[in-house]
Every structure is written in structure tokens, then in C-alpha cells.
Design a protein around this motif. Structure first.
Motif, PDB file in Angstrom:
ATOM      1  N   TRP A   9     -20.515  -6.133  -6.664  1.00 41.98           N
ATOM      2  CA  TRP A   9     -19.898  -4.983  -5.969  1.00 41.98           C
ATOM      3  C   TRP A   9     -20.895  -3.827  -5.888  1.00 41.98           C
ATOM      4  O   TRP A   9     -21.052  -3.197  -4.839  1.00 41.98           O
ATOM      5  CB  TRP A   9     -18.635  -4.529  -6.706  1.00 41.98           C
ATOM      6  CG  TRP A   9     -17.881  -3.454  -5.969  1.00 41.98           C
ATOM      7  CD1 TRP A   9     -16.853  -3.617  -5.094  1.00 41.98           C
ATOM      8  CD2 TRP A   9     -18.149  -2.035  -6.027  1.00 41.98           C
ATOM      9  NE1 TRP A   9     -16.456  -2.397  -4.598  1.00 41.98           N
ATOM     10  CE2 TRP A   9     -17.227  -1.408  -5.144  1.00 41.98           C
ATOM     11  CE3 TRP A   9     -19.049  -1.243  -6.715  1.00 41.98           C
ATOM     12  CZ2 TRP A   9     -17.189  -0.033  -4.964  1.00 41.98           C
ATOM     13  CZ3 TRP A   9     -19.029   0.137  -6.526  1.00 41.98           C
ATOM     14  CH2 TRP A   9     -18.100   0.733  -5.660  1.00 41.98           C
ATOM     15  N   LEU A  10     -21.585  -3.558  -6.995  1.00 44.40           N
ATOM     16  CA  LEU A  10     -22.551  -2.465  -7.020  1.00 44.40           C
ATOM     17  C   LEU A  10     -23.698  -2.725  -6.046  1.00 44.40           C
ATOM     18  O   LEU A  10     -24.175  -1.799  -5.376  1.00 44.40           O
ATOM     19  CB  LEU A  10     -23.106  -2.283  -8.434  1.00 44.40           C
ATOM     20  CG  LEU A  10     -22.151  -1.674  -9.461  1.00 44.40           C
ATOM     21  CD1 LEU A  10     -22.740  -1.772 -10.859  1.00 44.40           C
ATOM     22  CD2 LEU A  10     -21.839  -0.210  -9.122  1.00 44.40           C
ATOM     23  N   VAL A  57     -19.018  -7.309 -11.233  1.00 44.66           N
ATOM     24  CA  VAL A  57     -19.226  -5.881 -10.992  1.00 44.66           C
ATOM     25  C   VAL A  57     -20.599  -5.647 -10.361  1.00 44.66           C
ATOM     26  O   VAL A  57     -20.748  -4.815  -9.453  1.00 44.66           O
ATOM     27  CB  VAL A  57     -19.086  -5.090 -12.306  1.00 44.66           C
ATOM     28  CG1 VAL A  57     -19.411  -3.613 -12.083  1.00 44.66           C
ATOM     29  CG2 VAL A  57     -17.674  -5.244 -12.868  1.00 44.66           C
ATOM     30  N   ALA A 115     -16.715   2.562  -8.370  1.00 44.32           N
ATOM     31  CA  ALA A 115     -16.500   1.181  -8.822  1.00 44.32           C
ATOM     32  C   ALA A 115     -15.192   1.063  -9.586  1.00 44.32           C
ATOM     33  O   ALA A 115     -14.445   0.089  -9.417  1.00 44.32           O
ATOM     34  CB  ALA A 115     -17.675   0.734  -9.699  1.00 44.32           C
ATOM     35  N   ARG A 162     -22.450  -1.846  -2.659  1.00 43.23           N
ATOM     36  CA  ARG A 162     -22.265  -0.394  -2.530  1.00 43.23           C
ATOM     37  C   ARG A 162     -23.612   0.319  -2.389  1.00 43.23           C
ATOM     38  O   ARG A 162     -23.779   1.225  -1.559  1.00 43.23           O
ATOM     39  CB  ARG A 162     -21.508   0.139  -3.761  1.00 43.23           C
ATOM     40  CG  ARG A 162     -21.462   1.663  -3.877  1.00 43.23           C
ATOM     41  CD  ARG A 162     -20.724   2.285  -2.700  1.00 43.23           C
ATOM     42  NE  ARG A 162     -20.818   3.750  -2.733  1.00 43.23           N
ATOM     43  CZ  ARG A 162     -21.838   4.453  -2.244  1.00 43.23           C
ATOM     44  NH1 ARG A 162     -22.864   3.842  -1.665  1.00 43.23           N
ATOM     45  NH2 ARG A 162     -21.828   5.767  -2.319  1.00 43.23           N
ATOM     46  N   HIS A 173     -15.701   3.756 -16.238  1.00 38.97           N
ATOM     47  CA  HIS A 173     -16.957   4.499 -16.178  1.00 38.97           C
ATOM     48  C   HIS A 173     -17.132   5.443 -17.358  1.00 38.97           C
ATOM     49  O   HIS A 173     -18.182   6.076 -17.499  1.00 38.97           O
ATOM     50  CB  HIS A 173     -17.047   5.305 -14.868  1.00 38.97           C
ATOM     51  CG  HIS A 173     -16.319   6.612 -14.901  1.00 38.97           C
ATOM     52  ND1 HIS A 173     -14.961   6.712 -14.700  1.00 38.97           N
ATOM     53  CD2 HIS A 173     -16.768   7.879 -15.122  1.00 38.97           C
ATOM     54  CE1 HIS A 173     -14.599   7.974 -14.787  1.00 38.97           C
ATOM     55  NE2 HIS A 173     -15.672   8.708 -15.038  1.00 38.97           N
ATOM     56  N   VAL A 213     -13.286  -2.342 -14.154  1.00 37.86           N
ATOM     57  CA  VAL A 213     -14.366  -1.397 -14.429  1.00 37.86           C
ATOM     58  C   VAL A 213     -13.833  -0.141 -15.106  1.00 37.86           C
ATOM     59  O   VAL A 213     -12.746   0.343 -14.790  1.00 37.86           O
ATOM     60  CB  VAL A 213     -15.084  -1.001 -13.113  1.00 37.86           C
ATOM     61  CG1 VAL A 213     -16.078   0.136 -13.347  1.00 37.86           C
ATOM     62  CG2 VAL A 213     -15.804  -2.210 -12.519  1.00 37.86           C
TER      63      VAL A 213
END
Length: 302
Positions: A149-150, A146, A196, A153, A206, A204
Motif C-alpha cells: 500500500w505504501l 502494508v 495508511a 501511495r 501510526h 495499521v
């Protein structure tokens, strides 16, 4: 008799140095104090000018654990304090500015937690934070997936995050920002966390709801709120072993993401004990030093 030591011209009382804080490893209070004194040069810049909340565990993690946010009784007059806004009214908190204050605070036996703003400007966020928390059976390996990916982004918005272990099971990402309020930082972070979840729906979540988190990584964006704090980089955590919230490089994050390996033992994978962190600082210096460079802070997109 409580021993007194002199630290940079200040008299600091130290107590119970032989007390074992972590029964599984035999790690003592004296070793804890030695660790903080050893990493002070890299830790202090990340504490400086930030109000500190202490998660205290004077008898070790198996004993009583409690938060101290206001200035503790008996705080020496030379320890800097600052009045900071709180929803229930202003409060006076400790600001750890120097080695003597760090050693005094470490003698309290506490995790160090700081806000995403400095005391000179409590209404302005200078850090953006994401706390990646795995829900079993997910591990730090999924957190690293994750995190990658963040990172991509955030890069699309010109934001460069830096990673550290939580010192427990997860991973923290922080980036230097400017020109925004805590509310604006929270709104931006929540938007990215929602993205995400949409991009990685099997990995993921949130929302904080526990029932949604099994086998997924909770991307906690809420620590951007002005009242919230995050474990400070280099702090030892009040867990079953004396793991440290330690900076890690993106290459290490990528290797962990690809390993799929469970991290179940102290020192395994991306889990670092104090002696590991001391060795890493000697080899790499402060991997988080760029966060302290004002030229690297960026404005959030509007």
C-alpha cells in the motif's frame, strides 16, 4: 596474542575469532567477520559518508547489548571520523569508508546504524524511511501488505521506495529524496502513515502506543528525525539468530503478503542468514543500488 591481519594496507587487530556469538546456531565471531568482508562491496556504498552508531554485543545477543555513538576508545587513527550535530552539543562519530574500517568495526561485534543524512550535509535529509513493525499476532506477512500500500501511495508522489527485511520481525522501506530537512521528511512520513491508518484501519497504526499495536503493523515514521538512526542494509542483527537486514524485491514482498505464513525460524520466508545473503548478492548483486543513484532522488511534495 591478538592476531593482526592486513586489509588494504592497514593493520587490523582481530580477537576471539572462535567465540560463539549465536548459541542456537553456533555462528562465531570469525564467521561474522568473514560475512562482512564478503559483502563489503555492496554494503560499503550504503555506509559511506554516514556517521555510524554501533549497537554492540561483544558476547553475543544473550550478553550485554549497548549503543556506542561516539568514537570508541582505541579507534585507529586511519579510521575516518566526523563531527556531527547533536542536541546536547557536537559529537565525533565513526564514518566507515573502506574495507579496513569495516573489518575493524565488525571486530567490535556490532550492528551498524546510520542516519538519513550524510556528514557533509547533516541538515539535509537524503533518505525517507518507514519502519514497519508487526504487533503479535501480526507477522512480516502483514508488514508486506502494508508495504505494498505504501509503495502505491508513494508512487503517486513520484517516490520510489526500496524494501529490506528488518532482520528481526518487520520490514524497512527507504527512498532517495533531496531538497528537504529532516523535519520536513518526518512531517511527510507522518502524513503518509496517518493516511495508511485511515485506509487500512484494521491493519495499521501510526502511533507508538503499545496498547494500540496488537495484531497491527506500526508504521514508524519517526526515524526520519535527524537524531534517529536505522539499521543499515546488510547488517547482522543482535537477535536470537544471526539474521541480516537484507534487500528484497517487490515481487518477493508481494509473495510474502499473499502467503499469510508465519516466519518463525531462521532462514524461513523473508528471513535471511549471512550465507543466504551472500548467495543472493552473487545472484542479484545489490538490489538497493538504485538508491545510490543521484538521478533517482526526488523532492518531496510541498
Amino acid at each position: 596474542m591478538t592476531p593482526i591481519t592486513e586489509v588494504e594496507g592497514r593493520r587490523v587487530a582481530l580477537s576471539n575469532l572462535d567465540k560463539v556469538l549465536y548459541p542456537e546456531t553456533g555462528f562465531t565471531k570469525g564467521e561474522l567477520l568473514h560475512y562482512y568482508a564478503t559483502v563489503a562491496d555492496v554494503m560499503l556504498p550504503h555506509l559511506r559518508d554516514r556517521a555510524v552508531s554501533f549497537l554492540r554485543y561483544p558476547d553475543g545477543p544473550p550478553g550485554q547489548v549497548f549503543f556506542t555513538k561516539e568514537v570508541p576508545p582505541g579507534t585507529p587513527e586511519w579510521v575516518r571520523t566526523a563531527e556531527v550535530p547533536r542536541s546536547e552539543g557536537p559529537a565525533r562519530m565513526v564514518v566507515v569508508q573502506d574495507l579496513a574500517s569495516l573489518v575493524w568495526a565488525a571486530n567490535l561485534v556490532a550492528e551498524f546504524h546510520t542516519h538519513q543524512w550524510v556528514v557533509q550535509a547533516p541538515d539535509v535529509a537524503d533518505r525517507l524511511v518507514f519502519d514497519l513493525d508487526p504487533g503479535e499476532p501480526a507477522t512480516i506477512a502483514e508488514c508486506c501488505e502494508v508495504a505494498l500500500w505504501l509503495r502505491e501511495r508513494l508512487a503517486a508522489d513520484g517516490i520510489e521506495p526500496y524494501a529490506k527485511t528488518a532482520g528481526s520481525k518487520g520490514l524497512h522501506l527507504l527512498a532517495a529524496v533531496r531538497g528537504c530537512s529532516s523535519e520536513e521528511a518526518s512531517a511527510y512520513a507522518k502524513g503518509v502513515a496517518v493516511e495508511a491508518e485511515r485506509a487500512l484501519p484494521g491493519l495499521v497504526v501510526h502511533r507508538m502506543t503499545r496498547s494500540l499495536r496488537a495484531g497491527k503493523v506500526f508504521v514508524d515514521w519517526s526515524q526520519n528525525a535527524a537524531r534517529k538512526t536505522t539499521a543499515t542494509v546488510y547488517t547482522v542483527r543482535a537477535r536470537e539468530a544471526e539474521r541480516v537486514s537484507a534487500p528484497v524485491g517487490w515481487e518477493e514482498v508481494g509473495e510474502c503478503a499473499g502467503s499469510g505464513a508465519l516466519v518463525e525460524r531462521p532462514g524461513g520466508g523473508l528471513a535471511f542468514l549471512p550465507e543466504d545473503v551472500v548467495a543472493r548478492v552473487r545472484e542479484y548483486g545489490d538490489l538497493w543500488a538504485p538508491l545510490l543513484d543521484p538521478g533517482r532522488s526526488v523532492e518531496l511534495p510541498r
